[in-house]
Design a protein around this motif. Structure first.
Motif, PDB file in Angstrom:
ATOM      1  N   LYS A  61     -70.250   0.233 -38.150  1.00 39.54           N
ATOM      2  CA  LYS A  61     -71.536   0.467 -38.382  1.00 39.54           C
ATOM      3  C   LYS A  61     -71.913   0.568 -39.749  1.00 39.54           C
ATOM      4  CE  LYS A  61     -71.853   2.395 -33.647  1.00 39.54           C
ATOM      5  NZ  LYS A  61     -72.299   3.647 -32.970  1.00 39.54           N
ATOM      6  N   TYR A  62     -71.299   0.004 -40.718  1.00 42.60           N
ATOM      7  CA  TYR A  62     -71.563  -0.072 -42.072  1.00 42.60           C
ATOM      8  C   TYR A  62     -72.867  -0.695 -42.374  1.00 42.60           C
ATOM      9  CZ  TYR A  62     -67.411   2.314 -43.456  1.00 42.60           C
ATOM     10  OH  TYR A  62     -66.393   3.355 -43.403  1.00 42.60           O
ATOM     11  N   ASN A  63     -73.174  -1.664 -41.700  1.00 46.14           N
ATOM     12  CA  ASN A  63     -74.428  -2.472 -41.857  1.00 46.14           C
ATOM     13  C   ASN A  63     -75.514  -1.500 -41.440  1.00 46.14           C
ATOM     14  OD1 ASN A  63     -73.151  -4.909 -42.671  1.00 46.14           O
ATOM     15  ND2 ASN A  63     -73.039  -5.671 -40.628  1.00 46.14           N
ATOM     16  N   THR A  64     -75.662  -0.917 -40.557  1.00 40.29           N
ATOM     17  CA  THR A  64     -76.524   0.135 -40.156  1.00 40.29           C
ATOM     18  C   THR A  64     -76.746   1.128 -41.238  1.00 40.29           C
ATOM     19  OG1 THR A  64     -76.168  -0.392 -37.786  1.00 40.29           O
ATOM     20  CG2 THR A  64     -77.484   1.744 -38.440  1.00 40.29           C
ATOM     21  N   LEU A  65     -75.414   1.709 -41.591  1.00 43.44           N
ATOM     22  CA  LEU A  65     -75.554   2.741 -42.551  1.00 43.44           C
ATOM     23  C   LEU A  65     -75.976   2.419 -43.838  1.00 43.44           C
ATOM     24  CD1 LEU A  65     -74.527   5.802 -42.814  1.00 43.44           C
ATOM     25  CD2 LEU A  65     -72.351   4.906 -43.667  1.00 43.44           C
ATOM     26  N   SER A  66     -75.741   1.060 -44.216  1.00 44.32           N
ATOM     27  CA  SER A  66     -76.214   0.545 -45.552  1.00 44.32           C
ATOM     28  C   SER A  66     -77.669   0.317 -45.568  1.00 44.32           C
ATOM     29  CB  SER A  66     -75.295  -0.699 -45.880  1.00 44.32           C
ATOM     30  OG  SER A  66     -76.002  -1.730 -45.121  1.00 44.32           O
ATOM     31  N   SER A 110     -62.844  -5.283 -63.031  1.00 44.57           N
ATOM     32  CA  SER A 110     -63.014  -4.867 -61.310  1.00 44.57           C
ATOM     33  C   SER A 110     -63.917  -5.622 -60.653  1.00 44.57           C
ATOM     34  CB  SER A 110     -62.787  -3.570 -61.201  1.00 44.57           C
ATOM     35  OG  SER A 110     -61.407  -3.236 -62.045  1.00 44.57           O
ATOM     36  N   LEU A 111     -63.616  -5.894 -59.237  1.00 47.55           N
ATOM     37  CA  LEU A 111     -64.547  -6.202 -58.574  1.00 47.55           C
ATOM     38  C   LEU A 111     -64.580  -5.171 -57.232  1.00 47.55           C
ATOM     39  CD1 LEU A 111     -63.920 -10.118 -58.430  1.00 47.55           C
ATOM     40  CD2 LEU A 111     -65.555  -8.753 -59.528  1.00 47.55           C
ATOM     41  N   LEU A 112     -65.635  -4.740 -56.782  1.00 41.69           N
ATOM     42  CA  LEU A 112     -65.591  -4.172 -55.449  1.00 41.69           C
ATOM     43  C   LEU A 112     -65.646  -4.888 -54.257  1.00 41.69           C
ATOM     44  CD1 LEU A 112     -67.877  -1.083 -56.324  1.00 41.69           C
ATOM     45  CD2 LEU A 112     -65.428  -1.174 -56.748  1.00 41.69           C
ATOM     46  N   GLU A 113     -65.167  -4.541 -53.212  1.00 42.38           N
ATOM     47  CA  GLU A 113     -65.361  -4.983 -51.871  1.00 42.38           C
ATOM     48  C   GLU A 113     -66.763  -4.825 -51.427  1.00 42.38           C
ATOM     49  OE1 GLU A 113     -62.362  -4.013 -48.865  1.00 42.38           O
ATOM     50  OE2 GLU A 113     -60.996  -5.482 -49.787  1.00 42.38           O
ATOM     51  N   LYS A 114     -67.678  -5.535 -50.836  1.00 37.77           N
ATOM     52  CA  LYS A 114     -68.948  -5.481 -50.450  1.00 37.77           C
ATOM     53  C   LYS A 114     -69.248  -3.992 -49.797  1.00 37.77           C
ATOM     54  CE  LYS A 114     -70.138  -9.279 -52.380  1.00 37.77           C
ATOM     55  NZ  LYS A 114     -70.692  -9.341 -53.655  1.00 37.77           N
ATOM     56  N   ASP A 115     -68.576  -3.580 -48.980  1.00 38.78           N
ATOM     57  CA  ASP A 115     -68.570  -2.428 -48.277  1.00 38.78           C
ATOM     58  C   ASP A 115     -67.951  -0.959 -48.901  1.00 38.78           C
ATOM     59  OD1 ASP A 115     -66.295  -2.955 -47.486  1.00 38.78           O
ATOM     60  OD2 ASP A 115     -66.393  -2.815 -45.476  1.00 38.78           O
ATOM     61  N   ALA A 116     -67.367  -1.241 -50.165  1.00 34.54           N
ATOM     62  CA  ALA A 116     -66.435  -0.242 -50.787  1.00 34.54           C
ATOM     63  C   ALA A 116     -67.362   1.101 -50.982  1.00 34.54           C
ATOM     64  CB  ALA A 116     -65.741  -0.906 -52.100  1.00 34.54           C
ATOM     65  N   LEU A 117     -68.522   0.884 -51.535  1.00 32.26           N
ATOM     66  CA  LEU A 117     -69.306   1.964 -52.038  1.00 32.26           C
ATOM     67  C   LEU A 117     -69.954   2.589 -50.899  1.00 32.26           C
ATOM     68  CD1 LEU A 117     -70.170   3.303 -54.395  1.00 32.26           C
ATOM     69  CD2 LEU A 117     -72.510   2.291 -54.521  1.00 32.26           C
ATOM     70  N   ILE A 118     -70.173   1.832 -49.656  1.00 33.27           N
ATOM     71  CA  ILE A 118     -70.931   2.538 -48.749  1.00 33.27           C
ATOM     72  C   ILE A 118     -69.808   3.436 -47.918  1.00 33.27           C
ATOM     73  CG2 ILE A 118     -70.543   0.726 -46.884  1.00 33.27           C
ATOM     74  CD1 ILE A 118     -73.713   2.741 -47.416  1.00 33.27           C
ATOM     75  N   ARG A 119     -68.539   2.875 -47.999  1.00 35.97           N
ATOM     76  CA  ARG A 119     -67.428   3.668 -47.425  1.00 35.97           C
ATOM     77  C   ARG A 119     -67.310   5.059 -48.094  1.00 35.97           C
ATOM     78  NH1 ARG A 119     -64.068   0.904 -43.929  1.00 35.97           N
ATOM     79  NH2 ARG A 119     -64.330  -1.163 -43.539  1.00 35.97           N
ATOM     80  N   MET A 120     -67.280   4.769 -49.421  1.00 38.56           N
ATOM     81  CA  MET A 120     -67.201   6.108 -50.225  1.00 38.56           C
ATOM     82  C   MET A 120     -68.532   7.154 -49.804  1.00 38.56           C
ATOM     83  SD  MET A 120     -65.885   5.911 -54.374  1.00 38.56           S
ATOM     84  CE  MET A 120     -64.272   5.580 -54.508  1.00 38.56           C
ATOM     85  N   ALA A 121     -69.474   6.588 -49.799  1.00 38.96           N
ATOM     86  CA  ALA A 121     -70.643   7.535 -49.231  1.00 38.96           C
ATOM     87  C   ALA A 121     -70.482   8.190 -48.002  1.00 38.96           C
ATOM     88  CB  ALA A 121     -71.864   6.422 -49.569  1.00 38.96           C
ATOM     89  N   ARG A 122     -70.116   7.295 -47.027  1.00 38.79           N
ATOM     90  CA  ARG A 122     -69.778   7.950 -45.750  1.00 38.79           C
ATOM     91  C   ARG A 122     -68.904   9.221 -45.894  1.00 38.79           C
ATOM     92  NH1 ARG A 122     -66.337   7.253 -41.203  1.00 38.79           N
ATOM     93  NH2 ARG A 122     -67.340   7.692 -39.146  1.00 38.79           N
ATOM     94  N   MET A 123     -67.937   9.006 -46.667  1.00 38.58           N
ATOM     95  CA  MET A 123     -66.867  10.201 -46.819  1.00 38.58           C
ATOM     96  C   MET A 123     -67.571  11.404 -47.207  1.00 38.58           C
ATOM     97  SD  MET A 123     -63.160  10.328 -48.825  1.00 38.58           S
ATOM     98  CE  MET A 123     -62.196   9.836 -47.391  1.00 38.58           C
ATOM     99  N   TYR A 124     -68.418  10.915 -48.531  1.00 46.12           N
ATOM    100  CA  TYR A 124     -69.055  11.898 -49.134  1.00 46.12           C
ATOM    101  C   TYR A 124     -69.989  12.660 -48.189  1.00 46.12           C
ATOM    102  CZ  TYR A 124     -72.757  14.146 -52.113  1.00 46.12           C
ATOM    103  OH  TYR A 124     -73.589  14.954 -52.866  1.00 46.12           O
ATOM    104  N   MET A 125     -71.070  11.958 -47.505  1.00 47.86           N
ATOM    105  CA  MET A 125     -71.887  12.569 -46.471  1.00 47.86           C
ATOM    106  C   MET A 125     -71.004  13.487 -45.556  1.00 47.86           C
ATOM    107  SD  MET A 125     -74.275   9.089 -46.274  1.00 47.86           S
ATOM    108  CE  MET A 125     -75.362   9.927 -44.971  1.00 47.86           C
TER     109      MET A 125
END
Length: 462
Positions: free
Chosen positions: A36-41, A162-177
């Motif tokens: 559900k990263y698209n929803t979260l993003s 370096s290059l980030l995968e498109k959902d890399a930052l949102i995955r990190m944010a989910r862990m932070y949240m």
């Protein structure tokens, strides 16, 4: 015999850490397969992030890197590129690529001391992009300049190669949240991009490097990140968040005075300072690792560049240990003081000397008929088998949770190189670390020669 006991203790500790990594595999798999990263993003609840990209002589990769960062699946963020007095065309490339112009009265929010900022560039057509041009001061100084300009409560450090995968930052944010009150830093998983097909700032096809040096590093990175940092994160004992990709609470980074400049190892130093600050002020906290948030980086593909990098790492590690020696075996610092720091001193910083002296002693005993040659064989076998099984354990974690490498040939290649690295490459690593320590004693704080290739050239080389 001391050398054999040392190797056995080191191996046992590595396996304990690997065991903790496996204990977390269910949670890792759950997060890795979260759909559900698209929803979260698109959610307004996701915290805003300032991406800080230090750049020194990165003209060949910087445009591709920024293009990647500008298209992440994330609701609100800004990209701040810091040109650290480059002697090449890094500044010109970005100005021309994005039509940036000098801001007459930029708003500087922070006051961390840095080298002189010569100008800040911006284009309203790209409202999330800023370019800082400053006098050369090193990576830490560049990150501090980015913090001063940043608008958002979270900052993320990204290497310019370096290059980030498109959902890399949102995955990190989910862990932070999941735990925003306690989480002060999160590290991402760094993987080797050499051999992969890169198009428009995105990894389109994952494959292993064809050259020997990057291939050995691919195995190293899997073992260090999946087999090591997952386990250390389990009991809040991480001592480093890779400078290639990490997420931090800005208020605490500012509270500890920002990044420490003047020598390599700033990524380890900021984490040690955060641990120290939180523990001394009795604030509950966590430094976490998010293995499903992936950053792809260019690995050195020549002996000279790789040796320079590893000497720099050895230098930075030793300096951090010496400067923070008061934390070692100090119960005031809990896991950091009683486990992480002693482990790093004894089994990382001093590791080359135990291995070298132990091997020389065993050879001397055999030559002088003071011991049986079988002892030397046992020493070699224990060293090889323990290291090989640790690498295999990391590969099993990769296959269970992530499966980035889907080709059977890649898996066979990784198993082969996991064994081959003990024939020369492992010994070179010991030598480079010792040379790095010698450079530290010589007060050598240079970064060393690091050359880049454009991602297009990387594709052709692959």
């Amino acid at each position: 015999m001391v050398a054999i006991y040392y190797v056995m203790i080191v191996s046992a500790l590595y396996f304990v850490i690997l065991m903790f990594s496996f204990r977390n595999i269910k949670d890792i798999f759950r997060r890795a397969t979260y759909s559900k990263y698209n929803t979260l993003s698109g959610s307004e609840l996701v915290p805003s992030v300032s991406l800080l990209v230090p750049a020194y002589n990165e003209e060949l990769t910087i445009a591709e890197n920024v293009r990647c960062l500008m298209t992440l699946n994330y609701p609100t963020y800004e990209v701040i590129v810091i040109n650290d007095g480059s002697s090449d065309e890094t500044l010109k490339v970005l100005i021309e690529e994005y039509g940036l112009t000098l801001l007459p009265n930029p708003e500087i929010r922070g006051n961390i001391s840095t080298n002189k900022v010569r100008g800040i560039y911006y284009n309203p057509q790209y409202p999330q992009l800023y370019l800082i041009d400053k006098e050369n001061g090193g990576k830490a100084d560049s990150l501090n300049a980015g913090i001063n300009l940043s608008r958002y409560p979270l900052i993320s450090s990204i290497d310019a190669d370096s290059l980030l995968e498109k959902d890399a930052l949102i995955r990190m944010a989910r862990m932070y949240m999941e735990n925003p009150e306690e989480t002060v830093a999160i590290g991402g998983d760094v993987r080797i991009a050499n051999g992969c097909v890169i198009e428009n700032g995105e990894v389109k096809d994952v494959s292993l490097p064809r050259r020997v040096w990057p291939m050995f590093q691919s195995i190293e990175y899997l073992k260090a990140f999946l087999g090591g940092r997952i386990g250390w994160s389990h009991f809040n004992g991480l001592i480093i968040v890779s400078g290639a990709f990490g997420l931090f609470r800005k208020d605490y980074v500012i509270a500890v005075g920002g990044y420490r400049g003047g020598y390599p190892g700033e990524d380890m130093n900021i984490i040690i300072k955060l641990h120290r600050y939180m523990l001394e002020n009795k604030i509950k906290y966590r430094v976490s690792f998010c293995p499903e948030a992936v950053c792809w980086t260019q690995a050195p593909d020549s002996y000279n560049i790789l040796s320079n990098q590893r000497k720099r790492w050895g230098r930075g590690n030793l300096k951090n240990m010496i400067e923070n020696r008061d934390m070692v075996f100090n119960p005031k610092y809990k896991v950091m003081g009683m486990l992480t720091m002693p482990y790093n001193v004894i089994f990382e910083a001093l590791n080359p000397y135990f291995r070298i002296t132990g091997l020389l002693a065993l050879l001397g005993y055999v030559l002088l008929d003071m011991t049986n040659w079988h002892v030397l064989v046992v020493f070699g076998l224990v060293n090889f088998l323990s290291g090989y099984l640790l690498s295999v354990g990391a590969l099993i974690l990769e296959e269970m949770a992530f499966r980035r490498y889907t080709k059977l040939s890649d898996l066979v290649k990784m198993l082969l190189f996991s064994a081959l690295k003990f024939v020369g490459y492992h010994q070179l690593g010991v030598l480079w670390r010792v040379q790095g320590h010698i450079q530290y004693l010589q007060n050598n704080n240079t970064w060393g020669t690091m050359t880049r290739q454009s991602w297009k050239d990387k594709n052709e080389a692959a």
